[in-house]
Motif scaffolding. Structure first.
Motif, PDB file in Angstrom:
ATOM      1  N   ARG A 230       0.854  -1.186   0.000  1.00 16.64           N
ATOM      2  CA  ARG A 230       0.000   0.000   0.000  1.00 16.64           C
ATOM      3  C   ARG A 230       0.887   1.233   0.000  1.00 16.64           C
ATOM      4  N   VAL A 231       0.346   2.319  -0.492  1.00 16.40           N
ATOM      5  CA  VAL A 231       1.147   3.538  -0.548  1.00 16.40           C
ATOM      6  C   VAL A 231       0.305   4.757  -0.158  1.00 16.40           C
ATOM      7  N   ALA A 232       0.951   5.675   0.561  1.00 11.07           N
ATOM      8  CA  ALA A 232       0.327   6.954   0.884  1.00 11.07           C
ATOM      9  C   ALA A 232       1.168   8.040   0.231  1.00 11.07           C
ATOM     10  N   VAL A 233       0.518   8.924  -0.505  1.00 14.25           N
ATOM     11  CA  VAL A 233       1.220  10.006  -1.186  1.00 14.25           C
ATOM     12  C   VAL A 233       1.053  11.274  -0.349  1.00 14.25           C
ATOM     13  N   MET A 234       2.184  11.892   0.020  1.00 11.30           N
ATOM     14  CA  MET A 234       2.127  13.087   0.854  1.00 11.30           C
ATOM     15  C   MET A 234       2.479  14.323   0.061  1.00 11.30           C
ATOM     16  N   TYR A 235       1.763  15.393   0.327  1.00 13.07           N
ATOM     17  CA  TYR A 235       2.124  16.688  -0.236  1.00 13.07           C
ATOM     18  C   TYR A 235       1.965  17.758   0.836  1.00 13.07           C
ATOM     19  N   ALA A 236       3.021  18.475   1.129  1.00 11.77           N
ATOM     20  CA  ALA A 236       2.985  19.602   2.078  1.00 11.77           C
ATOM     21  C   ALA A 236       2.225  19.268   3.359  1.00 11.77           C
ATOM     22  N   THR A 245      -0.815  -0.119  -3.852  1.00 11.29           N
ATOM     23  CA  THR A 245       0.214   0.459  -4.710  1.00 11.29           C
ATOM     24  C   THR A 245      -0.138   0.306  -6.188  1.00 11.29           C
ATOM     25  N   ASN A 246      -0.621  -0.877  -6.531  1.00  7.10           N
ATOM     26  CA  ASN A 246      -0.935  -1.131  -7.928  1.00  7.10           C
ATOM     27  C   ASN A 246      -2.014  -0.177  -8.458  1.00  7.10           C
ATOM     28  N   ASP A 247      -3.037   0.069  -7.637  1.00 13.13           N
ATOM     29  CA  ASP A 247      -4.104   0.994  -8.049  1.00 13.13           C
ATOM     30  C   ASP A 247      -3.574   2.416  -8.195  1.00 13.13           C
ATOM     31  N   ILE A 248      -2.740   2.804  -7.220  1.00 12.67           N
ATOM     32  CA  ILE A 248      -2.224   4.181  -7.243  1.00 12.67           C
ATOM     33  C   ILE A 248      -1.329   4.381  -8.473  1.00 12.67           C
ATOM     34  N   PRO A 255      -4.291  14.937  -8.686  1.00 17.00           N
ATOM     35  CA  PRO A 255      -3.408  15.585  -9.672  1.00 17.00           C
ATOM     36  C   PRO A 255      -1.940  15.581  -9.233  1.00 17.00           C
ATOM     37  N   TYR A 256      -1.692  15.635  -7.922  1.00 15.66           N
ATOM     38  CA  TYR A 256      -0.294  15.588  -7.465  1.00 15.66           C
ATOM     39  C   TYR A 256       0.321  14.214  -7.739  1.00 15.66           C
ATOM     40  N   THR A 257      -0.417  13.157  -7.441  1.00 15.60           N
ATOM     41  CA  THR A 257       0.083  11.805  -7.721  1.00 15.60           C
ATOM     42  C   THR A 257       0.321  11.643  -9.215  1.00 15.60           C
ATOM     43  N   GLN A 258      -0.611  12.164 -10.000  1.00 17.11           N
ATOM     44  CA  GLN A 258      -0.471  12.057 -11.459  1.00 17.11           C
ATOM     45  C   GLN A 258       0.788  12.764 -11.926  1.00 17.11           C
ATOM     46  N   GLY A 259       1.064  13.923 -11.346  1.00 13.63           N
ATOM     47  CA  GLY A 259       2.271  14.661 -11.709  1.00 13.63           C
ATOM     48  C   GLY A 259       3.533  13.924 -11.288  1.00 13.63           C
TER      49      GLY A 259
END
Ligand SMILES: Nc1ncnc2c1ncn2[C@@H]1O[C@H](COP(=O)(O)OP(=O)(O)O)[C@@H](O)[C@H]1O
Ligand SMILES: [Mg+2]
Length: 327
Positions: A230-236, A245-248, A255-259
Motif C-alpha cells: 500500500r502507498v500513501a502520497v504526501m504533499y505539504a 500500490t498497484n491501483d495508485i 493531480p499531485y500523484t499524477q504529476g
C-alpha cells in the motif's frame, strides 16, 4: 482486526521565529500487522517529521495540535520516557538514509552489534549473554541481513565497509530487539542504483520471512513500488491519496500523484520523460488556503482555494483528498 499502527487527524506545528510551521496537517493512516506501507512525496513534504513523530523523536519544539497515534493498542501521545523505552528501538525500530551517522567510527561492527544485543537483554531484565552467546547472536543477525562473510565484517570498522554493507548492519541492529514495526526513512537514497535494489530485496525478504511490518519512506516512487503493498502520497504535510500500490500506480486520481508519476523516467521508451510538476512546495508558515496543492494544480477551481478537500473513499481501499477526484 485492529490495525497495528493508527494515525488519526494528526496535526503538528513547529514554532519558529517567523511563526508556526504547519508541518503535518491532519494525517490519517492505518497499518496492519505484516503489511508494508510506502510513504512517498517530494523532499520537504513532512515524511521524516511524521516518521520521527511515530517514535516520539519529532522536532524538539514540535507541538501536536490535534489527533493521536496508537501502536499495538498503546496511545503513543500519553507515554512517559519509561513507556517510550519499552517501544522505541524495541517494538518500533527505525533506519535512516545515512548509516554512517548512526555507527561509531571508533568501534568495530561486532562490538557495536554486541552492545545492542546486550542492551536489549538488559532492558528486558534477562540474563546477560556470554561473549560466545553474543557472537552467536551477532552471527544470526548478520545472517538475517544476508551478510555471509561474518568473520570479516565483525572485525571491520564502519569506514572499511561499503555503504550497502553499512546499511545492512544498521538493519541488523534494528532487528536485534525483534521489533514489530520497522520504519525505513529513505534507506536507499544514498546508495548506488544496484545496491539500492539489493537493499530493497533484503527488506522484501524480511517482510516475507519474519512477517515484519514496514513503513518505507522515500521520495522515489520506484523504490516504494518495489516493496510497498500500500502507498500513501504526501504533499505539504497532507496525505493526498492512499491505496493499494498497484491501483495508485495505474489509476492515480490526485493531480499531485499524477504529476509525480508523470515525472518518472520512461524506461521502456529508452528516454526520460520529465514532465515534472511546475512550482515548489509551499511555505508551511503561510500554507495555501483550501487545498495546499491548489497553486500548482492544473485542475484547481474556486472551491480548491476556499475549502480543504475531505479525504474520500473512491473505491476499495482507495482514498483521495481532492475536490475533483471523480471529475
Ligand atoms: N527541527 C525542525 N525545525 C524546523 N523545521 C523543521 C524541523 N524539522 C523539519 N522541519 C521542516 O519541516 C518540513 C518537513 O521536513 P521533513 O519531514 O524533513 O521533509 P521530508 O522528509 O519529506 O523531506 C520542512 O519544511 C523542514 O524544513
Ligand atoms: Mg526526509
Amino acid at each position: 482486526m485492529t490495525a497495528l499502527l493508527t494515525i488519526q487527524d494528526y496535526r503538528l506545528d513547529i514554532p519558529t521565529f517567523d511563526g508556526a510551521l504547519k508541518v503535518l496537517d491532519g494525517i490519517d493512516l492505518a497499518l496492519d500487522q505484516g503489511e508494508t506501507l510506502g510513504i512517498v512525496g517530494e523532499s520537504g513534504c513532512g515524511k521524516t517529521v511524521l516518521a520521527r513523530s511515530i517514535l516520539g523523536i519529532g522536532p524538539a519544539k514540535g507541538k501536536r495540535v490535534s489527533g493521536s497515534m496508537t501502536f499495538d493498542s498503546v496511545e503513543l501521545d500519553h507515554l512517559d520516557e519509561a513507556g517510550w523505552r519499552r517501544i522505541r528501538g524495541v517494538k518500533i525500530s527505525m533506519i535512516f538514509q545515512d548509516p554512517m551517522t548512526y555507527l561509531n567510527p571508533l568501534f568495530t561492527i561486532g562490538r557495536q552489534l554486541s552492545d545492542v544485543v546486550v542492551a536489549h537483554k538488559r532492558a528486558k531484565g534477562e540474563r546477560l549473554p556470554s561473549r560466545a552467546e553474543q557472537r552467536k547472536r551477532c552471527h544470526a543477525l548478520l545472517d538475517q541481513v544476508q551478510i555471509r562473510d561474518f568473520e570479516r565484517v565483525v572485525d571491520s570498522y564502519p569506514h572499511q565497509l561499503s555503504g550497502g554493507m553499512r546499511q545492512r548492519v544498521l538493519i541488523a541492529m534494528a532487528l536485534a530487539g525483534e521489533p514489530q514495526l520497522l520504519i525505513a526513512d529513505e534507506p536507499t537514497t544514498a546508495l548506488d542504483v544496484t545496491i539500492q535494489a539489493q537493499i530493497l530485496d533484503l527488506l522484501r525478504d524480511l517482510v516475507d520471512r519474519l512477517g515484519l511490518t514496514v513503513v518505507m519512506i522515500s521520495h522515489d516512487v520506484g523504490a516504494i513500488a518495489a516493496i510497498a503493498r500500500r502507498v500513501a502520497v504526501m504533499y505539504a504535510g497532507v496525505v493526498v491519496e492512499q491505496g493499494m500500490t498497484n491501483d495508485i500506480l495505474t489509476q492515480p486520481r490526485h493531480p499531485y500523484t499524477q504529476g509525480l508519476l508523470a515525472a518518472l523516467p520512461d524506461i521502456e521508451g529508452g528516454h526520460q520523460v520529465l514532465e515534472s510538476i511546475p512550482g515548489t512546495i509551499p511555505n508551511l508558515i503561510h500554507p495555501p488556503s483550501g487545498c495546499r496543492f491548489h497553486p500548482r494544480c492544473p485542475r484547481a477551481t474556486e472551491i480548491c482555494t476556499a475549502q480543504k478537500p475531505v479525504a474520500r473513499n473512491i473505491g476499495a481501499d482507495h482514498v483521495v483528498a481532492c475536490h475533483h477526484a471523480l471529475d
